[in-house]
Design an enzyme around this catalytic site. Structure first.
Site: not given
Length: 737
Positions: A32, A79, A81, A227, A255, A299, A537, A540
């Site tokens: 990742h 992104e 998740h 998270q 970040d 995280e 970009g 995944s």
């Protein structure tokens, strides 16, 4: 971490790593974070990038930045998740939004809107009923709390996504050219400040681990790895960062997303003077029992790290306190070339930061076409029985309008605030989201005063088609780009830049790796031909359960510019007696089509022919027609073909239409040929539009007129809008509970 990777760490350090060092390398060298299986292919985006003056920041930063005129710049990125959203749908999706928003903040921009691309298993599957409501609630709950409009996206259902949902989140922000920030830690003696939420056990081994492995039956037990978000803290963080930027208090910022403190410290140090000293004892903890390894891997959300000159630290902390954002100096920039961390007086990390941030393993994995590819391509939709009379054609129009992928997604989008902040010009179900760019006012918390009016705007679309990519990943990536490009163009905007989220199965499978390599090459080649760069970009991998991978799903975002958003076009048929014209060439193309999928559950043959030259020509015609004021509406043709486009435009505007179909009715209605749009021409504009089309080489076919309360195909059938609306709007709520 594999054995050979561990041995390499030992070689780098000349010794056995400490447990804290091993934690850093394990997350930073994960799939990742390091892109170790994709780097060799992603380089094409830079190698083939078209030369464009609009690109201000390209790949390699938290997000790309492009010039949109009048001193304004726009940053945007998408992104994934995916795995966290399967394990814990609400928090997985919510923190996906939070993470991409912080990427935009870290570029120095104010976030102004979000979008999402969602894919689930069959609409009627029990697991979809578990995942879908939670994902939608998480996106809405977090984005609405931040006060960010959700202006578009897509919701797709397919059996291949069962237990492997795709949750791709996009955020866009605006800033002035001179306000761009970078993820770098220059200047020995500058202070390293961690600010935002405290560090807790949530997210330990989160995105960096969950996104680097396939699912199995134990995946549902990984909830602690997901998270937990706090959108209200993130809202404070946004406003706090913007005030810090306005006073020029930050020389570098990053970040904390995947890999947390490990990522922020190594990347900032590697991109700066080269060294950093961090005292982990100073990291604010929500759980005092956390070990150093857990602090490094956590995280936890809503955290940022800034590099600040010593004489500006006091003011930095003062602003954070005013916004009630906790902030702590945890370290200092050095010129030693080493990242050194201490814990309770003991050095527990002493590494060259670039080895973790930039020098992870790079794999050239073997690849070959999937063994079943030729068989699937040979099973063409030509063997499927087609509608043979008017009643069957009518029934097919209704089937498609009410099918899971084409049915109204109002149940989803009604949970999102589309118009907060007052700058949304167009939002779903339109082809693209359109925003007006205005000067924010600190006195109103960033909301533009009513007196401020601007004509400059942007358009955004986010699209993908896994079925097309399964049949031909090279063409499939180009078709996703074509649709997003076309969606932006039909609003009247000029397509300017691209972001992407590349969703695939395991890179250790040669068939999946071939699909990925083909898709990247296809996208890079298409961007070069269209003259629009990829600004950044996400990749995944490992989106599969056991050996069953998802369809390769490149999701492409395209950003366009409106010089005057007051001229934008809607898809709605809302003006009586305007002429309908079909732009573009229709061919008999049904491979991977919604018709074959909905009616027969079929996937085979080849996808529609890619025609990038025709896409560019169509965009130029619509742009010129908008400038000349010729059009009252425009809608692109994609999934479901002309049939679905007419249904959506009629229902959107509340008016029917009467059309006469050229050629074979079935092909004209349901083919998914690219580079096509249906436009409503204002009275008196027909001849001028015809001249524009002839000059650009775009085929133009007059279909009929707008009016009435039915969709009527002359000589074949008529469907009242009330019947269409019932078919189109009832399905998703019935499945979503």
């Amino acid at each position: 971490m594999k054995d050979d990777e561990y041995e390499r760490v030992k070689q780098i350090l000349g010794r056995r790593p400490t447990s804290a060092e091993l934690a850093i390398y394990s997350v930073m060298w994960s799939e990742h974070c390091s892109y170790k299986s994709s780097k060799v292919h992603l380089r094409q985006f830079a190698d083939k990038a078209p030369q464009t003056d609009a690109l201000l920041v390209g790949m390699g930063e938290n997000a790309g930045v492009v010039d949109v005129g009048q001193g304004w710049a726009v940053t945007f990125k998408v992104e994934s998740h995916n795995h966290p959203s399967y394990v814990e749908p609400y928090q997985g999706a919510a923190t996906g939004v939070g993470g991409i928003v912080r990427d935009i903040i870290s570029m120095g921009a104010r976030p102004v809107a979000v979008m999402d691309s969602l894919r689930f298993g069959p609409a009627d599957a029990p697991d979809t009923n578990r995942v879908l409501p939670g994902v939608v609630a998480g996106i809405g709950g977090y984005g609405n709390s931040l006060g960010l409009p959700n202006i578009g996206g897509e919701v797709v259902f397919d059996p291949c996504y069962l237990q492997n949902p795709l949750v791709n989140a996009l955020c866009v922000g605006v800033l002035k050219h001179e306000d761009i920030k970078r993820a770098t830690a220059p200047g020995p003696g500058n202070q390293v400040i961690l600010f935002g939420a405290g560090t807790g056990p949530d997210g330990i081994g989160g995105a960096s681990v969950l996104a680097s492995a396939t699912f199995d039956e134990a995946s549902a037990q990984k909830r602690p790895s997901v998270q937990v978000g706090d959108p209200f803290m993130e809202k404070l963080l946004i406003e706090c960062c913007l005030e810090l930027f306005a006073e020029d208090l930050v020389v570098g910022i990053q970040d904390l997303g995947a890999a947390g403190v490990s990522c922020a410290t190594t990347e900032l140090a590697a991109a700066g003077t080269g060294g950093m000293h961090v005292d982990l004892d100073r990291v604010p903890l929500r759980d005092p029992t956390l070990r150093p390894e857990e602090i490094l891997m956590s995280e936890s959300q809503e955290r940022m790290m800034a590099v600040v000159e010593p004489d500006r630290v006091a003011r930095f902390l003062e602003i954070c306190a005013r916004w009630e954002v906790p902030a702590t100096v945890i370290g200092e920039v050095t010129d030693t070339g080493r990242l050194v961390m201490t814990w309770r007086g003991e050095v527990i990390v002493d590494i060259p930061p670039g080895t973790a941030a930039d020098e992870g393993p790079v794999y050239e994995r073997p690849y070959a076409p999937p063994a079943d590819l030729e068989q699937i391509r040979a099973d063409t939709p030509g063997r499927l029985a087609r509608p043979s009379n008017a009643d069957e054609l009518r029934r097919t129009v209704l089937w498609l309008a009410g099918s899971p992928n084409l049915a109204s997604k109002t149940w989803v989008t009604s949970q999102y605030d589309r118009y907060v902040r007052g700058n949304t010009v167009l939002a779903m179900p339109e082809d693209a989201g359109v925003l007006r760019i205005t000067e924010p006012s600190a006195a109103t918390g960033g909301v533009p005063p009513e007196a401020v009016e601007s004509s400059l705007g942007i358009a955004l679309s986010l699209d993908g088609n896994g079925r097309y990519a399964r049949l031909d990943p090279y063409a499939g990536a180009q078709l996703a780009l074509s649709e997003a490009y076309r969606n932006v163009a039909v609003t009247g905007a000029r397509p300017l830049a691209v972001t992407n989220c590349l969703n695939f199965g395991s890179p250790e499978d040669p068939g999946v790796m071939w699909q990925f390599a083909q898709a990247v090459e296809g996208l890079a080649d298409a961007c070069l031909r269209l003259g629009i760069p990829v600004t950044g970009g996400n990749v995944s991998f490992y989106n599969q359960t056991g050996s069953a991978a998802i369809n390769p799903t490149p999701v492409i975002g395209v950003l366009g510019v409106h010089d005057d958003v007051r001229r934008r076009l809607s898809m709605a048929f809302a003006a009586e007696n305007t002429t309908l014209v079909l732009l573009g060439q229709t061919r008999e193309e049904f491979g991977g089509s919604e018709w074959a999928h909905v009616v027969y559950g079929h996937l085979g043959g080849l996808p529609p022919l890619v025609d990038l030259q025709a896409e560019a020509a169509l965009a130029s015609v619509i742009s010129s027609a908008v400038l000349d004021g010729l059009l009252a509406a425009a809608h692109d043709l994609s999934d479901g073909g002309l049939s679905q486009a007419l249904v959506e435009s009629c229902l959107r505007g509340g008016l029917g239409c009467r059309v006469t179909l050229p050629g074979d009715p079935f092909t004209t209605l349901f083919s998914e040929s690219v580079a096509r749009a249906v436009v409503a021409v204002r009275p008196g504009g027909e001849s001028r539009l015809a001249a524009l089309c002839e000059a650009a080489g775009v085929q133009a076919t007059q279909l009929g007129v707008i009016g009435g309360d039915s969709l009527t195909v002359e000589g074949l059938f008529s469907i009242p809008l009330s019947e269409l609306r019932e078919a189109h709007e009832h399905l998703i709520p019935s499945y979503a509970g």
